[in-house]
Design a protein around this motif. Structure first.
Motif, PDB file in Angstrom:
ATOM      1  N   ALA A   1      -9.339   0.179  -4.313  1.00  0.00           N
ATOM      2  CA  ALA A   1      -8.114   0.864  -3.775  1.00  0.00           C
ATOM      3  C   ALA A   1      -7.415   0.075  -2.928  1.00  0.00           C
ATOM      4  O   ALA A   1      -7.796  -0.828  -2.483  1.00  0.00           O
ATOM      5  CB  ALA A   1      -9.004   2.268  -3.214  1.00  0.00           C
ATOM      6  N   ALA A   2      -6.213   0.691  -2.843  1.00  0.00           N
ATOM      7  CA  ALA A   2      -5.069   0.276  -2.022  1.00  0.00           C
ATOM      8  C   ALA A   2      -4.708   1.383  -1.080  1.00  0.00           C
ATOM      9  O   ALA A   2      -3.951   2.424  -1.752  1.00  0.00           O
ATOM     10  CB  ALA A   2      -4.024  -0.487  -2.810  1.00  0.00           C
ATOM     11  N   ALA A   3      -4.923   1.328  -0.101  1.00  0.00           N
ATOM     12  CA  ALA A   3      -4.717   2.777   0.866  1.00  0.00           C
ATOM     13  C   ALA A   3      -3.550   2.021   1.899  1.00  0.00           C
ATOM     14  O   ALA A   3      -3.693   1.011   2.632  1.00  0.00           O
ATOM     15  CB  ALA A   3      -5.802   3.095   1.636  1.00  0.00           C
ATOM     16  N   THR A   4      -2.344   2.939   1.976  1.00  0.00           N
ATOM     17  CA  THR A   4      -1.139   2.679   2.627  1.00  0.00           C
ATOM     18  C   THR A   4      -0.691   3.921   3.251  1.00  0.00           C
ATOM     19  O   THR A   4      -0.978   4.870   2.764  1.00  0.00           O
ATOM     20  CB  THR A   4      -0.183   1.853   1.937  1.00  0.00           C
ATOM     21  OG1 THR A   4       0.048   2.650   0.715  1.00  0.00           O
ATOM     22  CG2 THR A   4      -0.671   0.494   1.679  1.00  0.00           C
ATOM     23  N   TYR A   5       0.054   3.786   4.460  1.00  0.00           N
ATOM     24  CA  TYR A   5       0.691   4.964   5.150  1.00  0.00           C
ATOM     25  C   TYR A   5       2.314   4.907   4.693  1.00  0.00           C
ATOM     26  O   TYR A   5       3.020   4.004   5.132  1.00  0.00           O
ATOM     27  CB  TYR A   5       0.428   5.023   6.605  1.00  0.00           C
ATOM     28  CG  TYR A   5       1.057   6.164   7.122  1.00  0.00           C
ATOM     29  CD1 TYR A   5       0.618   7.309   7.075  1.00  0.00           C
ATOM     30  CD2 TYR A   5       2.084   5.747   8.167  1.00  0.00           C
ATOM     31  CE1 TYR A   5       1.308   8.412   7.665  1.00  0.00           C
ATOM     32  CE2 TYR A   5       2.801   6.950   8.744  1.00  0.00           C
ATOM     33  CZ  TYR A   5       2.498   8.122   8.777  1.00  0.00           C
ATOM     34  OH  TYR A   5       2.750   9.172   9.173  1.00  0.00           O
ATOM     35  N   ASP A   6       2.831   5.835   4.420  1.00  0.00           N
ATOM     36  CA  ASP A   6       4.267   6.022   4.051  1.00  0.00           C
ATOM     37  C   ASP A   6       4.727   6.581   5.308  1.00  0.00           C
ATOM     38  O   ASP A   6       4.699   7.656   5.735  1.00  0.00           O
ATOM     39  CB  ASP A   6       4.703   6.994   2.683  1.00  0.00           C
ATOM     40  CG  ASP A   6       4.457   6.350   1.360  1.00  0.00           C
ATOM     41  OD1 ASP A   6       4.409   5.103   1.444  1.00  0.00           O
ATOM     42  OD2 ASP A   6       4.027   7.218   0.556  1.00  0.00           O
ATOM     43  N   ARG A   7       5.571   5.604   6.066  1.00  0.00           N
ATOM     44  CA  ARG A   7       6.336   6.398   7.209  1.00  0.00           C
ATOM     45  C   ARG A   7       7.687   6.700   7.078  1.00  0.00           C
ATOM     46  O   ARG A   7       8.159   7.355   7.990  1.00  0.00           O
ATOM     47  CB  ARG A   7       6.612   5.125   8.026  1.00  0.00           C
ATOM     48  CG  ARG A   7       7.194   3.806   7.566  1.00  0.00           C
ATOM     49  CD  ARG A   7       7.187   2.571   8.760  1.00  0.00           C
ATOM     50  NE  ARG A   7       7.724   1.294   8.102  1.00  0.00           N
ATOM     51  CZ  ARG A   7       8.849   1.394   8.024  1.00  0.00           C
ATOM     52  NH1 ARG A   7       9.802   2.173   8.478  1.00  0.00           N
ATOM     53  NH2 ARG A   7       9.447  -0.068   7.564  1.00  0.00           N
ATOM     54  N   ALA A   8       8.438   6.226   5.844  1.00  0.00           N
ATOM     55  CA  ALA A   8       9.832   6.805   5.951  1.00  0.00           C
ATOM     56  C   ALA A   8      10.235   6.597   4.362  1.00  0.00           C
ATOM     57  O   ALA A   8       9.711   5.892   3.790  1.00  0.00           O
ATOM     58  CB  ALA A   8      10.822   6.195   6.703  1.00  0.00           C
ATOM     59  N   VAL A   9      11.396   7.240   3.999  1.00  0.00           N
ATOM     60  CA  VAL A   9      12.131   6.671   2.613  1.00  0.00           C
ATOM     61  C   VAL A   9      13.184   5.854   2.911  1.00  0.00           C
ATOM     62  O   VAL A   9      14.207   5.910   3.922  1.00  0.00           O
ATOM     63  CB  VAL A   9      12.560   8.162   1.841  1.00  0.00           C
ATOM     64  CG1 VAL A   9      13.552   7.701   0.664  1.00  0.00           C
ATOM     65  CG2 VAL A   9      11.487   8.712   1.858  1.00  0.00           C
ATOM     66  N   GLY A  10      13.368   4.761   2.032  1.00  0.00           N
ATOM     67  CA  GLY A  10      14.561   3.862   2.317  1.00  0.00           C
ATOM     68  C   GLY A  10      14.717   3.227   1.089  1.00  0.00           C
ATOM     69  O   GLY A  10      14.308   3.444   0.116  1.00  0.00           O
TER      70      GLY A  10
END
Length: 466
Positions: free
Chosen positions: A214-223
């Motif tokens: 698995a690859a776990a990441t946190y989306d902080r914004a749209v760009g």
């Protein structure tokens, strides 16, 4: 230097050594390239250049002080970000990015994506129960409807718990499942994790086996992606924080889940992902054991592998092939229409008509009509054969499309990009888009599979012959 006690022992040679290949890597040998593969790769690269040229043509032809300038600028960005740059990345990364497991996912464009920072042991039912118990929502597949919904939710800041996540690839395929959690109903920020089941009999470096990566990441914004200029989510740099959050959330909701930590499994590093975002990791691999989350679960990881195998073996034609053939049909119609219009407006015919040569129009129209019918029949024949999975027919269509683009390029060079008429823009766009669709990797793989099936079907006949 003395050998360590735990080092694998290799007997000291008693005779001069003989150089020989390793049987362990025979299956990893690169496949031989045939003539069709070389031609297909050449057209794949040509399509990348043609997409760049089309973007230049659109912005050049539309760069006038009119309301169409804004539309031309938007079209230029779309062609550049979603067609030209991704295809160039595919060409370049095919040359230098490794195609084996290095602890990194890949984007569909071939760029290195998010790092693998989590592994799981357990059945498919264990996985789903653990994620649901912790309040995670399974991400919707990417469809026109879900894509439009996430755009609206982002603009209006509406909650969309099952918003789709972009595709990343591991083991040559997209994630098998993705889960996510919105942050306070904000669709621009979310926790998410993509999961891939490992192939049968596959082991990690060092020989240990797991059921899921698995690859776990946190989306902080749209760009905008700094590597492709596409609209995307920007992730938080410290992906280990998200890994720890996923692990703690699952263990809090499912007491039966246990954790192992394999320290320094990867080298600690900082790098960029496929969107150009900074990523930092300590290199530790966290391994969650979910076997006891659902006692006596019936859905094994082998079932997940079987489902994926069935999906890959599907005989459904790839959507890119359907789109390409539709665009080719429109291109042929546009070419015939422009040819007839040019003949009708030809000054040579008008001169002949005024000189008393009454059959001039009839002769020219008959010639144009005959050539158009022949061209249409040829393209229809090639299209039908490509529809049925014949690679040589697809190459024939690629030649037709390349010739069409080359003709438009020569006419634009003669007229100047600012004076390119609308019909050249139309035929160029149709031809380039068809080239990109027809050279897409799914079409190539599908045709190779159909070709292999036909060869396999002919083998029994050859064996039965005396």
């Amino acid at each position: 230097m003395t050998e360590g006690a735990d080092a694998p022992m290799r007997p000291r040679p008693t005779v001069p050594p003989v150089y020989r290949g390793s049987s362990k890597v025979t299956q990893a040998r690169a496949r031989n390239w045939g003539l069709d593969d070389v031609i297909d790769a050449a057209f794949f690269a040509f399509a990348a250049g043609a997409a760049l040229w089309l973007a230049w043509l659109v912005i050049g032809a539309g760069w006038h002080p009119t309301p169409w300038a804004l539309l031309a600028g938007i079209a230029f960005w779309g062609l550049l970000a979603y067609l030209a740059i991704p295809r160039i990345h595919q060409v370049l990364t095919w040359l230098y990015v490794p195609d084996y497991f290095i602890g990194r996912t890949r984007t569909p464009d071939g760029l290195l994506g998010d790092p693998v920072n989590l592994a799981l042991l357990g059945d498919e039912e264990d996985l789903h129960e653990a994620m649901r118990s912790a309040g995670w929502v399974r991400a919707d597949p990417i469809t026109p409807r879900s894509s439009w919904r996430i755009i609206i939710s982002s603009l209006l800041r509406r909650s969309y718990p099952g918003a789709p996540v972009s595709t990343l690839q591991l083991f040559g395929r997209a994630q098998d499942v993705a889960y996510q959690k919105e942050v306070e109903g904000n669709p621009s920020q979310r926790h998410h994790v993509r999961l891939w089941h490992t192939p049968a009999n596959w082991v990690l470096p060092g020989g240990r086996a797991v059921d899921w990566l698995a690859a776990a990441t946190y989306d902080r914004a749209v760009g905008l992606s700094t590597l492709t200029l596409q609209v995307t989510h920007k992730i938080d740099a410290d992906i280990d924080v998200e890994r720890d959050y996923v692990v703690d959330d699952i263990r809090w909701a499912s007491p039966a889940a246990t954790l192992q930590i394999w320290p320094d499994f990867f080298t600690a590093y900082h790098d960029k992902n496929g969107g150009g975002d900074q990523v930092i990791t300590d290199g530790d691999l966290y391994v969650l054991d979910l076997h006891d989350v659902v006692p006596d679960s019936q859905h094994s990881v082998e079932l997940a592998r079987a489902r994926a195998a069935d999906k890959r073996a599907s005989r459904h034609r790839p959507g890119q092939l359907v789109i390409a053939l539709g665009l080719i049909a429109l291109l042929v119609a546009a070419r015939i229409g422009s040819t007839i219009a040019s003949a009708a407006l030809s000054t040579t015919i008008d001169l002949l008509w005024s000189s008393g040569v009454s059959d001039a129009r009839t002769v020219v129209y008959a010639a144009v009509g005959t050539i158009s019918v022949i061209l249409t029949l040829v393209v229809l024949g090639l299209g039908w054969a490509a529809w049925n999975g014949h690679p040589r027919s697809r190459i024939g269509l690629l030649i037709v499309l390349a010739l069409s683009v080359s003709i438009d390029m020569s006419q634009v060079a003669a007229l100047g990009v600012r004076h390119a008429p609308a019909w050249i823009l139309t035929t160029s766009a149709l031809a380039v888009l068809a080239l990109l669709a027809l050279t897409a990797r799914p079409v190539h793989r599908w045709e190779r599979a159909r070709k292999a099936e036909r060869r396999a079907a002919r083998r029994p006949e050859r064996v039965q012959r005396p």
